[in-house]
Design a protein around this motif. Structure first.
Motif, PDB file in Angstrom:
ATOM      1  N   ILE A 165       0.879  -1.197   0.000  1.00 46.51           N
ATOM      2  CA  ILE A 165       0.000   0.000   0.000  1.00 46.51           C
ATOM      3  C   ILE A 165       0.894   1.218   0.000  1.00 46.51           C
ATOM      4  CG2 ILE A 165      -1.842   1.196   1.210  1.00 46.51           C
ATOM      5  CD1 ILE A 165      -2.403  -1.457   2.609  1.00 46.51           C
ATOM      6  N   GLY A 166       0.808   2.013  -0.945  1.00 51.87           N
ATOM      7  CA  GLY A 166       1.528   3.281  -0.947  1.00 51.87           C
ATOM      8  C   GLY A 166       2.968   3.128  -1.380  1.00 51.87           C
ATOM      9  N   PRO A 167       3.613   4.224  -1.610  1.00 50.86           N
ATOM     10  CA  PRO A 167       4.988   4.201  -2.118  1.00 50.86           C
ATOM     11  C   PRO A 167       5.958   3.858  -1.009  1.00 50.86           C
ATOM     12  CG  PRO A 167       4.294   6.446  -1.817  1.00 50.86           C
ATOM     13  CD  PRO A 167       3.115   5.624  -1.473  1.00 50.86           C
ATOM     14  N   ARG A 168       7.047   3.281  -1.431  1.00 50.70           N
ATOM     15  CA  ARG A 168       8.091   2.918  -0.481  1.00 50.70           C
ATOM     16  C   ARG A 168       9.188   3.959  -0.545  1.00 50.70           C
ATOM     17  NH1 ARG A 168       5.739   0.545   1.984  1.00 50.70           N
ATOM     18  NH2 ARG A 168       5.043  -1.613   1.931  1.00 50.70           N
ATOM     19  N   LEU A 169       9.680   4.277   0.613  1.00 47.41           N
ATOM     20  CA  LEU A 169      10.860   5.132   0.639  1.00 47.41           C
ATOM     21  C   LEU A 169      12.093   4.255   0.473  1.00 47.41           C
ATOM     22  CD1 LEU A 169      10.141   7.676   3.487  1.00 47.41           C
ATOM     23  CD2 LEU A 169       9.936   7.973   1.016  1.00 47.41           C
ATOM     24  N   PRO A 170      13.134   4.753  -0.161  1.00 40.11           N
ATOM     25  CA  PRO A 170      14.306   3.899  -0.322  1.00 40.11           C
ATOM     26  C   PRO A 170      15.004   3.650   1.022  1.00 40.11           C
ATOM     27  CG  PRO A 170      14.781   6.104  -1.122  1.00 40.11           C
ATOM     28  CD  PRO A 170      13.337   6.078  -0.828  1.00 40.11           C
ATOM     29  N   GLY A 171      15.517   2.429   1.233  1.00 38.68           N
ATOM     30  CA  GLY A 171      16.241   2.098   2.471  1.00 38.68           C
ATOM     31  C   GLY A 171      15.342   1.722   3.612  1.00 38.68           C
ATOM     32  N   THR A 172      14.054   1.542   3.327  1.00 33.54           N
ATOM     33  CA  THR A 172      13.171   1.178   4.432  1.00 33.54           C
ATOM     34  C   THR A 172      13.324  -0.302   4.721  1.00 33.54           C
ATOM     35  OG1 THR A 172      11.451   0.885   2.817  1.00 33.54           O
ATOM     36  CG2 THR A 172      11.444   2.924   4.077  1.00 33.54           C
ATOM     37  N   LEU A 173      13.171  -0.601   5.959  1.00 35.97           N
ATOM     38  CA  LEU A 173      13.229  -2.023   6.346  1.00 35.97           C
ATOM     39  C   LEU A 173      11.824  -2.580   6.322  1.00 35.97           C
ATOM     40  CD1 LEU A 173      15.715  -1.832   9.279  1.00 35.97           C
ATOM     41  CD2 LEU A 173      16.083  -2.831   7.043  1.00 35.97           C
ATOM     42  N   VAL A 174      11.738  -3.823   5.990  1.00 35.51           N
ATOM     43  CA  VAL A 174      10.451  -4.504   5.850  1.00 35.51           C
ATOM     44  C   VAL A 174      10.411  -5.614   6.917  1.00 35.51           C
ATOM     45  CG1 VAL A 174       9.074  -5.927   4.333  1.00 35.51           C
ATOM     46  CG2 VAL A 174      10.380  -4.019   3.429  1.00 35.51           C
ATOM     47  N   PRO A 175       9.311  -5.852   7.531  1.00 34.23           N
ATOM     48  CA  PRO A 175       9.232  -6.982   8.464  1.00 34.23           C
ATOM     49  C   PRO A 175       9.487  -8.314   7.739  1.00 34.23           C
ATOM     50  CG  PRO A 175       7.360  -5.558   8.742  1.00 34.23           C
ATOM     51  CD  PRO A 175       8.100  -5.036   7.576  1.00 34.23           C
ATOM     52  N   VAL A 176       9.967  -9.279   8.476  1.00 40.40           N
ATOM     53  CA  VAL A 176      10.427 -10.536   7.880  1.00 40.40           C
ATOM     54  C   VAL A 176       9.253 -11.267   7.266  1.00 40.40           C
ATOM     55  CG1 VAL A 176      11.509 -12.732   8.367  1.00 40.40           C
ATOM     56  CG2 VAL A 176      12.247 -10.696   9.558  1.00 40.40           C
ATOM     57  N   ARG A 177       9.481 -11.765   6.030  1.00 36.51           N
ATOM     58  CA  ARG A 177       8.423 -12.457   5.325  1.00 36.51           C
ATOM     59  C   ARG A 177       8.731 -13.923   5.181  1.00 36.51           C
ATOM     60  NH1 ARG A 177       8.284  -8.790   0.098  1.00 36.51           N
ATOM     61  NH2 ARG A 177       8.361  -6.875   1.276  1.00 36.51           N
TER      62      ARG A 177
END
Lengths: 174, 195
Positions: free
Chosen positions: B39-51
């Motif tokens: 949902i929505g744009p991602r900022l560069p360098g953002t961390l994502v929860p483990v998938r």
């Protein structure tokens, strides 16, 4: 598999320990150890053994101890009769094996007696000690210093020397 | 229109703030709800929860030395040991449990036991019965060999004695040597005393 021990051979004499009067109400811990031992080791082993014995075939088969016929001794063989030498040698080896087993059995009896008697072994085991002394002396006289390569001939020569010395000693006594 | 664009701009700002908030908090991204699926744009360098973890943690590519050869060796070892080991173990268990050992008994009167009936374990009895020779046969073979050798020895001694006697006495068929004919001897050398 169990060995064929003859438990009747060393009949343990009835114990002469007096009946103890309990003076404490503390229970004997040895009883707990005995029950623990019987539950942990005795019962499972006996159970498995009886299970196996039930599964075994009902028609049993037997094994026997071989009885050998006596053949002429080395002293009764003619010279150069190699067949007679062979048979006498085989018989001598069998006899030596039997004598070794006899000595071992007498030793075992003395050890069992010592284990039974405990502190009064020197009085109560005197008969077994005497028997062992006689048996070992006889064995040493007959088969003693023949060495690894001892055979019927060397044993006969040893007997000849023994008899010569006995005769010499008897002559010197007169 | 303006209201719609205002709403959209607010939504975009709110989404950005949410993504930005996740970026600034850094390592605590796992604690956030793992529900942001694009949902929505991602900022560069953002961390994502483990998938795709199922709560095991991040999937790692662990670098270690190969165990291919070791495990292959052990697997083959087990295979070849059990290939004959298991049938042998089953056979031995069957024999020891269901057939059992012999019992010691006195030799009955007038009965001569066979040579395999002197052993206890059923496998030993089987070997003694079908594979090995009876000890009486062995005994007789040894005696036969001794007899032959004794006869050879005796014959050799006799031959030596005969040779000795014939050589000594000279009256036997042996030890005859060819001598030249006496008619061929030239006696002219010694026929006159003055030669």
């Amino acid at each position: 598999m169990p060995e064929d021990h003859d438990w009747e051979a060393y009949k343990v004499p009835p114990t002469r320990t007096p009946v103890s009067e309990r003076t404490t109400s503390v229970p004997n811990p040895v009883n707990y150890f005995q029950t623990a031992f019987s539950y942990v080791f005795d019962t499972p082993v006996t159970f498995v053994r009886e299970l196996i014995e039930r599964l075994q075939t009902k028609d049993k088969f037997y094994y026997y101890h071989q009885k050998f016929r006596r053949v002429p001794d080395l002293s009764e063989c003619l010279e150069g009769d190699y067949l007679c030498y062979y048979e006498a040698e085989a018989q001598w080896r069998r006899d030596r094996m039997v004598d070794q087993q006899i000595v071992e059995i007498v030793q075992e009896r003395l050890a069992a007696c010592k284990q039974r008697e405990g502190p009064n072994q020197f009085q109560n085991c005197a008969k077994e000690m005497e028997l062992l002394a006689q048996v070992t002396k006889a064995f040493q006289d007959r088969y003693g210093d023949l060495g690894y390569h001892g055979n019927a001939r060397t044993c006969l020569m040893k007997q000849k020397h023994r008899m010569m010395e006995e005769r010499k000693a008897a002559e010197e006594k007169q | 229109m303006a209201a719609m664009s205002l709403v959209l701009r607010a939504a975009a700002a709110w989404a950005a703030r949410r993504a930005g908030g996740a970026g600034t908090t850094g390592t605590t991204g796992i604690t956030r709800i793992t529900g942001i699926t694009g949902i929505g744009p991602r900022l560069p360098g953002t961390l994502v929860p483990v998938r795709h973890s199922g709560d095991h943690g991040k999937r790692m590519f662990i670098i270690k030395a190969t165990s291919f050869y070791d495990s292959r060796f052990l697997s083959l070892l087990r295979f070849y040991i059990f290939l004959t080991g298991i049938p042998v173990a089953v056979l031995l268990t069957y024999i020891n449990v269901f057939v059992g050992e012999a019992e010691l008994a006195e030799i009955p009167e007038g009965y001569v036991p066979e040579h395999w009936e002197y052993y206890k374990h059923p496998i030993t009895r089987w070997i003694a019965r079908y594979i090995l020779d009876p000890p009486e046969k062995n005994y007789e073979k040894d005696m036969a060999l001794l007899h032959v050798e004794a006869q050879k020895c005796e014959l050799r001694m006799l031959e030596l004695e005969a040779r000795r006697l014939m050589r000594h006495r000279g009256d036997g068929p042996w030890y005859h040597y060819e001598t030249p004919d006496k008619n061929l001897v030239d006696n002219s050398v010694k026929s006159t005393p003055d030669n």
